[in-house]
Design a protein around this motif. Structure first.
Motif, PDB file in Angstrom:
ATOM      1  N   SER A 116      37.308  17.701 110.824  1.00 44.16           N
ATOM      2  CA  SER A 116      38.108  16.762 111.236  1.00 44.16           C
ATOM      3  C   SER A 116      39.775  17.319 111.533  1.00 44.16           C
ATOM      4  N   LEU A 117      39.852  18.226 109.987  1.00 42.87           N
ATOM      5  CA  LEU A 117      41.847  18.873 110.084  1.00 42.87           C
ATOM      6  C   LEU A 117      41.675  19.474 111.242  1.00 42.87           C
ATOM      7  N   VAL A 118      40.922  20.642 111.572  1.00 44.68           N
ATOM      8  CA  VAL A 118      40.840  21.209 112.201  1.00 44.68           C
ATOM      9  C   VAL A 118      40.920  20.968 114.162  1.00 44.68           C
ATOM     10  N   ASP A 119      39.879  19.563 114.120  1.00 43.51           N
ATOM     11  CA  ASP A 119      40.517  19.037 115.714  1.00 43.51           C
ATOM     12  C   ASP A 119      40.762  17.980 115.203  1.00 43.51           C
ATOM     13  N   SER A 120      41.950  17.579 114.652  1.00 40.60           N
ATOM     14  CA  SER A 120      43.126  17.310 114.598  1.00 40.60           C
ATOM     15  C   SER A 120      44.156  17.967 115.477  1.00 40.60           C
ATOM     16  N   PHE A 121      44.453  19.438 114.496  1.00 40.56           N
ATOM     17  CA  PHE A 121      45.016  20.222 114.787  1.00 40.56           C
ATOM     18  C   PHE A 121      45.169  20.976 116.425  1.00 40.56           C
ATOM     19  N   LYS A 122      44.168  21.101 117.006  1.00 45.58           N
ATOM     20  CA  LYS A 122      43.498  21.573 117.705  1.00 45.58           C
ATOM     21  C   LYS A 122      44.397  20.942 118.952  1.00 45.58           C
ATOM     22  N   SER A 123      44.817  19.887 119.019  1.00 43.77           N
ATOM     23  CA  SER A 123      45.361  18.489 119.946  1.00 43.77           C
ATOM     24  C   SER A 123      47.004  18.799 120.013  1.00 43.77           C
ATOM     25  N   SER A 124      47.521  19.885 119.166  1.00 39.23           N
ATOM     26  CA  SER A 124      48.863  20.282 118.460  1.00 39.23           C
ATOM     27  C   SER A 124      49.514  21.027 119.190  1.00 39.23           C
ATOM     28  N   GLU A 125      50.574  21.795 118.648  1.00 36.90           N
ATOM     29  CA  GLU A 125      51.606  22.599 119.236  1.00 36.90           C
ATOM     30  C   GLU A 125      51.049  24.223 118.670  1.00 36.90           C
ATOM     31  N   PHE A 126      49.957  23.442 117.687  1.00 37.18           N
ATOM     32  CA  PHE A 126      49.440  24.994 116.848  1.00 37.18           C
ATOM     33  C   PHE A 126      48.023  25.491 117.878  1.00 37.18           C
ATOM     34  N   ARG A 127      47.581  24.112 118.688  1.00 33.92           N
ATOM     35  CA  ARG A 127      46.075  24.987 119.678  1.00 33.92           C
ATOM     36  C   ARG A 127      46.411  26.322 119.692  1.00 33.92           C
ATOM     37  N   ASP A 128      46.729  26.811 119.742  1.00 28.40           N
ATOM     38  CA  ASP A 128      46.651  28.870 120.309  1.00 28.40           C
ATOM     39  C   ASP A 128      46.435  29.203 118.966  1.00 28.40           C
ATOM     40  N   ASP A 129      46.475  28.600 117.741  1.00 25.61           N
ATOM     41  CA  ASP A 129      46.296  29.704 116.903  1.00 25.61           C
ATOM     42  C   ASP A 129      44.304  28.899 116.412  1.00 25.61           C
ATOM     43  N   PHE A 130      44.424  28.542 117.214  1.00 25.90           N
ATOM     44  CA  PHE A 130      42.495  28.192 116.969  1.00 25.90           C
ATOM     45  C   PHE A 130      41.621  28.601 118.128  1.00 25.90           C
ATOM     46  N   PRO A 131      40.559  29.339 117.224  1.00 21.08           N
ATOM     47  CA  PRO A 131      40.090  30.225 118.349  1.00 21.08           C
ATOM     48  C   PRO A 131      38.520  29.832 119.134  1.00 21.08           C
ATOM     49  N   ASN A 132      38.709  29.671 120.452  1.00 19.74           N
ATOM     50  CA  ASN A 132      37.458  29.166 120.861  1.00 19.74           C
ATOM     51  C   ASN A 132      35.584  29.327 120.070  1.00 19.74           C
ATOM     52  N   THR A 133      35.883  29.730 119.680  1.00 19.14           N
ATOM     53  CA  THR A 133      34.331  30.040 118.797  1.00 19.14           C
ATOM     54  C   THR A 133      34.751  29.476 117.509  1.00 19.14           C
ATOM     55  N   LEU A 134      35.403  28.780 117.154  1.00 14.77           N
ATOM     56  CA  LEU A 134      35.926  27.765 115.980  1.00 14.77           C
ATOM     57  C   LEU A 134      34.579  26.909 116.011  1.00 14.77           C
ATOM     58  N   PRO A 135      33.926  26.078 117.168  1.00 16.77           N
ATOM     59  CA  PRO A 135      33.212  25.323 116.161  1.00 16.77           C
ATOM     60  C   PRO A 135      32.347  26.135 116.078  1.00 16.77           C
ATOM     61  N   LEU A 136      31.285  27.237 116.692  1.00 16.46           N
ATOM     62  CA  LEU A 136      30.687  28.529 116.115  1.00 16.46           C
ATOM     63  C   LEU A 136      30.744  28.677 114.563  1.00 16.46           C
ATOM     64  N   ILE A 137      31.854  28.931 114.254  1.00 17.00           N
ATOM     65  CA  ILE A 137      31.868  29.447 113.491  1.00 17.00           C
ATOM     66  C   ILE A 137      31.724  28.064 111.689  1.00 17.00           C
ATOM     67  N   LEU A 138      32.352  27.668 112.669  1.00 20.79           N
ATOM     68  CA  LEU A 138      31.494  25.869 112.106  1.00 20.79           C
ATOM     69  C   LEU A 138      30.129  25.570 111.523  1.00 20.79           C
ATOM     70  N   HIS A 139      29.593  26.043 112.443  1.00 22.27           N
ATOM     71  CA  HIS A 139      28.632  25.173 112.587  1.00 22.27           C
ATOM     72  C   HIS A 139      27.242  26.628 112.026  1.00 22.27           C
ATOM     73  N   LEU A 140      27.834  27.722 111.799  1.00 21.11           N
ATOM     74  CA  LEU A 140      27.444  28.784 110.336  1.00 21.11           C
ATOM     75  C   LEU A 140      27.433  28.617 109.096  1.00 21.11           C
ATOM     76  N   GLU A 141      29.104  27.576 109.325  1.00 23.34           N
ATOM     77  CA  GLU A 141      29.177  27.029 107.545  1.00 23.34           C
ATOM     78  C   GLU A 141      28.273  26.622 106.840  1.00 23.34           C
ATOM     79  N   ASP A 142      27.878  25.415 108.166  1.00 26.38           N
ATOM     80  CA  ASP A 142      26.934  24.203 108.123  1.00 26.38           C
ATOM     81  C   ASP A 142      25.864  24.838 107.328  1.00 26.38           C
TER      82      ASP A 142
END
Length: 813
Positions: A116-142
């Protein structure tokens, strides 16, 4: 936190204290943090760690407070970017912590909060700090949390989904994050599929482990980073381990009785085919002359064709097995070597892989079919694998030294010699003693008249002794100057020890057992470091040896100084007391000496002669390995907890299981030096009467039978009355060891309880290890109890690996 909000303290100082940024104030980005997490960490393992309720509440509260403070700082701090990533890192660490403590439900909630934190910050001015593969990375953590909950099937499905999604996007340097995620997903998928036996071994090997290792190595070679060596070594270790298991499985199959019977049947079928082919040719000529033989010819021809197909299938199976054995062996050796070159001193659980590598090498070094594979891999990589990795296996490596059978530079013996020279040159305090002891193979005095009396010369052939002397000579020619000087000092010291060990005390032991003068016995141990009594000892005054039973800790950087000062963690020998004592018992009455260290410490040592201590030394090595395993098991999943709350708090819930070890240094096949274990006494000395001491039985139950009377009473019993006699002895011989804790730990209830728990744990570990290793001869004089801790110490390992049962069998015969 208040000071940060007031502006009097920079936020980076707080983040650094919480372990959320480095000393430069840089906070790791979330994608990098997740990709660089150790695949072998407890997060992603099935853990049964049960945390203390009070400790867990403290940890949970601390994590929640940190998260809340970081949320406040995000709104108030000028450095919102770093604080944002610090908050996400803190939530991820909470997730790891809950997994380590077995609270997988809370770990799942923490991961959901992180998403949830990642989703909220991805829409902020820091969105370029989050890689496109982050959803897949979180799937692996799941998926990791799912495996903690034994939901491996869904976790494997997640891994396969990630792999299928990424396999088309891993070309080129721009896809670095994709490549790292793919390598990690392949590795974890292979581990979990192996755990569940989901697919065939070949598929898991080729489609997961092999690809993971190749990709991880490629990432490290092309775009190295701080974490790439650990990721690549982990993948290579897993590949090597899996390939080694496949090799061992096939090797066991080809050496089994079933395979031998199969080969006999194949040979008989081949001979039958030859006979049948000859008969077919004969009948073919007769069938041409007469149609009466055509039916017999057709039937025999069909039988021959059937045999041909069966023989072809047998040959294909044999070739396939032989090819697979070589392929798996090569893959295991290459992967292990690659992993060892990349692993760092902080990499855990490496010793088992080194043991496996050396085991594969030794097993195949003389086999005609596979010796080229293993010898070439070791020769190719031994110069680049750090030598400290082989130091724990010095006994096994050095015992294989022998004369080369040919002039081939790539032969096993020549490769082994080069490795031994490297170990001795870089770790002289650990290698020189063993090499000199091997060269002393013929210094056996009157032999070994006790245990191993007929077997000890098996490993002391002339060829081994001469080969060890040749290696020593090569070390003198090509080794560093201080190592050459150390060799002379060690030879002088060991010669003096051996002279004392083999010195016969039969003429004096009945008259004097304490304060025996070295000079009166014409022995030089007390003055060997200063040239000896007759000036015939050649030793270096500056390059003195360290205490022979306590070498320094192995240093990965091989920096032990230049031999003129104490190595870190050790003391050098400066002298000995001018007298020695004899033990009150023993077949050969070992000598007790006191060695003076360079820092003023006095080391009590036991010098034994006419006794082979090499097996005892090996057992101490085994015990050390068991302690390493227990330490890893005890700390498994607790790393973050220890860092969060401190070792002292978490140690209260630790089992602290271990075996007490002591230094044993064989000097020759018939002599050696043992470290004296201070503050200990034999069980028998406490329980029974001895010279000048009243035993516990006589002290606390003076009216009951004595131990000698019990033994005689039992020896006189017949087979029919033995149980009745035993029960009668128990009624008249009460247990008294509980009084040991009252005598030695009466200062407080806590001291008494701690000692009893230490004794209980120590007994448990020693009993289990002793049962597995078949350790015998465990009478009350071979088990010591520590008067300061309550732990037990086992000594004298002359009978191990069920040798006691074998000896009893021969006695019965």
């Amino acid at each position: 936190v208040v000071k940060v909000l007031e502006g009097s303290t920079p936020s980076t100082l707080l983040l650094n204290q919480w372990g959320l940024c480095d000393n430069g104030g840089n906070v790791q980005r979330v994608g990098t943090l997740l990709l660089n997490s150790d695949p072998g960490s407890s997060h992603g393992k099935v853990t049964n760690q049960k945390s203390d309720a009070l400790m867990f509440r403290s940890l949970e509260t601390a994590q929640c407070v940190k998260e809340l403070c970081l949320k406040i700082l995000i709104k108030e701090s000028p450095d919102r970017r770093n604080t944002t990533h610090a908050l996400i890192s803190q939530v991820y660490k909470s997730c790891c912590l809950y997994s380590e403590l077995g609270r997988h439900d809370l770990a799942k909630v923490a991961l959901s909060r992180m998403r949830s934190l990642v989703d909220s910050f991805k829409s902020s001015e820091f969105r370029d700090d989050f890689p496109n593969t982050l959803p897949l990375i979180l799937h692996l953590e799941d998926a990791k949390i799912m495996t903690c909950q034994n939901n491996f099937d869904t976790a494997i499905t997640h891994c396969k989904m990630i792999v299928n999604h990424l396999k088309n996007y891993v070309t080129g340097a721009i896809d670095q994050d994709n490549r790292q995620l793919l390598a990690k997903s392949l590795l974890l998928g292979g581990i979990w599929m192996t755990h569940q036996n989901v697919d065939s071994a070949k598929v898991i090997l080729s489609s997961f482990f092999q690809k993971a290792a190749e990709l991880a190595l490629d990432i490290h070679n092309k775009t190295p980073s701080d974490s790439s060596p650990a990721q690549a070594s982990a993948a290579c270790f897993k590949l090597g381990e899996f390939a080694a298991n496949l090799y061992s499985s096939l090797d066991a199959r080809t050496t089994s009785d079933t395979w031998k019977r199969r080969n006999i049947a194949v040979a008989e079928r081949r001979r039958e085919l030859e006979v049948c082919s000859g008969e077919v040719k004969k009948l073919e000529k007769k069938a041409r002359r007469s149609s009466d033989n055509m039916d017999a010819f057709n039937e025999l021809w069909i039988h021959r064709e059937t045999l041909k197909r069966e023989v072809t299938m047998d040959e294909r199976e044999t070739r396939s097995v032989e090819t697979s054995i070589k392929s798996y062996l090569f893959m295991a050796m290459k992967s292990y070597c690659s992993a060892l070159k990349l692993s760092t001193p902080t990499t855990t659980d490496v010793s088992k892989h080194v043991f496996r590598l050396v085991s594969l090498w030794f097993k195949n070094c003389d086999k005609q079919e596979t010796k080229a594979i293993v010898n070439e891999e070791i020769d190719l990589n031994s110069s680049t694998i750090p030598s400290y990795r082989f130091v724990p296996l010095i006994y096994q490596l050095f015992s294989r030294i022998d004369s080369p059978v040919d002039d081939d530079e790539n032969s096993f013996q020549r490769i082994l010699r080069r490795l031994v020279l490297k170990i001795c040159a870089e770790h002289p305090y650990h290698g020189i003693v063993q090499l000199i002891a091997l060269s002393n193979g013929k210094r056996v005095g009157s032999g070994v008249s006790g245990r191993h009396a007929t077997a000890y010369l098996d490993n002391v052939g002339d060829a081994k002794v001469e080969a060890a002397k040749c290696v020593l000579q090569d070390l003198r020619k090509h080794g560093p100057d201080y190592v050459v000087a150390l060799m002379g000092s060690y030879e002088c010291l060991m010669d003096a020890y051996i002279d004392l060990a083999l010195y016969s005390t039969t003429k004096i032991q009945d008259k004097q057992t304490e304060g025996i003068s070295f000079s009166k016995c014409k022995l030089d141990l007390d003055v060997c470091m200063s040239g000896g009594r007759r000036g015939n000892r050649n030793t270096s005054i500056t390059n003195m040896p360290v205490i022979i039973t306590q070498p320094p800790p192995v240093r990965p950087d091989a920096k032990y100084g230049d031999g003129k000062e104490d190595p870190l963690g050790a003391e050098r020998v400066v002298g000995f007391n001018s007298t020695f004592d004899l033990t009150p018992s023993g077949i050969h009455r070992p000598k007790i000496v006191k060695c003076h260290g360079s820092k003023g410490t006095i080391f009590k040592q036991l010098v034994k002669g006419e006794d082979d201590l090499r097996q005892d030394a090996i057992m101490q090595q085994v015990f050390g390995t068991v302690n390493d395993l227990l330490r890893q098991e005890d700390s498994n999943g607790n790393d973050f907890t220890r860092k969060s709350m401190g070792v002292s708090m978490f140690a209260s819930s630790s089992r602290r299981l271990k075996l007490i070890t002591y230094g044993i240094t064989p000097l020759s096949p018939a002599s050696g030096v043992l470290e004296w274990v201070n503050d200990t006494m034999a069980f028998g000395d406490f329980l029974t009467d001895s010279k000048g001491r009243v035993g516990a039985h006589s002290k606390y139950f003076p009216g009951e039978w004595g131990s000698v009377a019990c033994r005689k009473y039992y020896d006189n019993a017949t087979a029919e009355t033995r149980r009745q006699v035993f029960d009668q002895i128990c009624d008249n011989f009460s247990p008294v060891f509980r009084f040991f804790f009252l005598e030695y730990f009466s200062s407080s209830m806590e001291a008494w309880y701690t000692a009893r728990m230490s004794y209980t744990r120590s007994c448990a570990v020693n009993s289990i290890v002793g049962h597995i290793l078949g350790i015998g001869d465990r009478h009350t004089q071979n088990i010591l109890v520590h008067t300061k801790t309550g732990e037990i110490v086992h000594i004298d390992f002359g009978i191990v690996f069920e040798q006691g049962k074998v000896r009893l069998f021969f006695v019965v015969l």
